[in-house]
Enzyme design. Structure first.
Site, PDB file in Angstrom:
ATOM      1  N   ASP A 157       0.834  -1.192   0.000  1.00  0.00           N
ATOM      2  CA  ASP A 157       0.000   0.000   0.000  1.00  0.00           C
ATOM      3  C   ASP A 157       0.869   1.242   0.000  1.00  0.00           C
ATOM      4  O   ASP A 157       2.092   1.169  -0.030  1.00  0.00           O
ATOM      5  CB  ASP A 157      -0.990  -0.004   1.165  1.00  0.00           C
ATOM      6  N   LYS A 177      -4.951   2.321   0.947  1.00  0.00           N
ATOM      7  CA  LYS A 177      -6.104   2.951   1.594  1.00  0.00           C
ATOM      8  C   LYS A 177      -5.798   4.437   1.713  1.00  0.00           C
ATOM      9  O   LYS A 177      -4.935   4.844   2.480  1.00  0.00           O
ATOM     10  CB  LYS A 177      -6.355   2.348   2.975  1.00  0.00           C
ATOM     11  N   MET A 292      -2.631   9.086  12.519  1.00  0.00           N
ATOM     12  CA  MET A 292      -3.924   9.222  11.825  1.00  0.00           C
ATOM     13  C   MET A 292      -4.765  10.337  12.439  1.00  0.00           C
ATOM     14  O   MET A 292      -5.976  10.178  12.660  1.00  0.00           O
ATOM     15  CB  MET A 292      -4.682   7.883  11.839  1.00  0.00           C
TER      16      MET A 292
END
Length: 363
Positions: A157, A177, A292
């Site tokens: 990813d 993602k 995040m």
């Protein structure tokens, strides 16, 4: 750090305009290696895998979402040309057009060449979870790099050290993602790992940081175990520690901190999905490392202040740690969210709150 990549001979690409034709798995390693080397990359392809699309959305590379045209290799964005469509006939045409235009060109390894050179594998496949570190290809572990080189398939990813895939004869499956954008559901990733291993392949799941630190590595192990697939785990350097360190911020320092707490900020305080006790975190006396937490940082800092954390507590945000686009913004709990917004910082980014965020080795 300036790097070179191979164009028949070792050639520095730092600051050069490089055209990559193709934006699928065949191109991913090439694009990432060029980015890591400081090239100014333009990609031409009708469609792009998630990780390349993400780089384009963050203006790290330029992507023209259309089919290749012979005029592309004569333009100002094509000092050097990489043919990486995965279609041997189209790659050969790009190389011929580049030669006619007097431009250097290299052709990425195709899946056909991969199949021709691959050694026979045992009937039962395996899955190896590899933590790739914070993004710089030089920060993946030796064991992790060995696993990637020995893979049949790499499932990766956008936050993995994608440059390590350059010039490897391996099938690449991008399951990136992108925050509030394109993504591959975890259930689909689990299915891909199991399906590829059941086909007798050695599958490497390559992620940024460490697979078991907000990386859903545990879920992937569970899925493989349920299907009877052997799994090996190769830990990586978590970005929660490496990101601050690359910005000169130690997460612990004698006289400043006796511990640190890593938390996910993907949901804000007060959200029904949040299980964190922000009041306890505000009183913990440890440094806070937030992952995040780009979109939620204003709500998080407001909650910490409301729960008693001194607004003047130092804070720093590190974006794109270990990459040429690394950026650091400093402030305090009361101002860091606004300063991050002013600087235009987007994900991925790490925020450190605590006295270590104000660490100055010169003081």
């Amino acid at each position: 750090m300036a790097r070179s990549i191979g164009f028949g001979a070792t050639l520095s690409v730092s600051g050069r305009r490089v055209l990559v034709v193709g934006a699928g798995g065949s191109a991913l390693g090439q694009v990432a290696a060029l980015r890591d080397a400081g090239a100014r990359v333009t990609v031409v392809a009708p469609d792009a895998v998630q990780s390349i699309a993400d780089l384009a959305e963050r203006d790290v590379v330029q992507w023209h979402a259309r089919s290749y045209d012979a005029a592309d290799v004569t333009g100002p964005d094509a000092e050097l040309v990489v043919a990486a469509t995965g279609d041997s006939e189209l790659d050969d045409r790009v190389a011929a057009d580049a030669a006619a235009a007097g431009r250097w060109c290299t052709v990425a390894t195709t899946d056909g060449a991969l199949e021709a050179t691959r050694h026979a594998r045992q009937a039962a496949g395996t899955v190896v979870l590899v933590g790739g570190g914070p993004g710089d290809p030089g920060l993946i572990t030796v064991a992790g790099m060995d696993a990637v080189r020995g893979a049949d398939v790499v499932v990766t990813d956008r936050l993995a050290p994608l440059g390590v895939l350059n010039d490897l004869e391996v099938e690449v499956v991008d399951v990136g993602k992108i925050p509030r954008g394109r993504f591959t559901p975890q259930e689909e990733i689990n299915r891909i790992l199991v399906e590829q291993a059941q086909a007798g392949k050695r599958v490497v799941r390559l992620k940024g940081g460490d697979n078991f630190v907000f990386g859903r590595g545990g879920e992937e192990v569970e899925a493989c175990a349920a299907a009877g697939i052997p799994v090996e785990v190769i830990p990586g350097v978590t970005s929660a520690i490496a990101g601050p360190a690359l910005a000169g911020i130690p997460v612990t320092h004698r006289g400043l901190s006796q511990g640190f707490t890593i938390v996910s900020g993907h949901v804000p305080p007060g959200d029904p999905r949040s299980t964190l006790d922000w009041a306890a975190l505000a009183r913990s006396g440890t440094d806070l490392v937030l992952l995040m937490a780009v979109a939620t940082l204003p709500a998080i800092t407001a909650a910490l202040i409301a729960e008693g954390l001194d607004p003047a507590t130092p804070a720093a945000t590190v974006a794109d740690a270990a990459l040429p686009t690394q950026q650091v913004v400093r402030g305090d709990v009361a101002t860091i969210a606004a300063r991050m917004t002013e600087a235009g910082i987007g994900a991925p980014a790490i925020t450190v709150i605590g006295q270590v965020a104000g660490f100055d080795p010169r003081a």
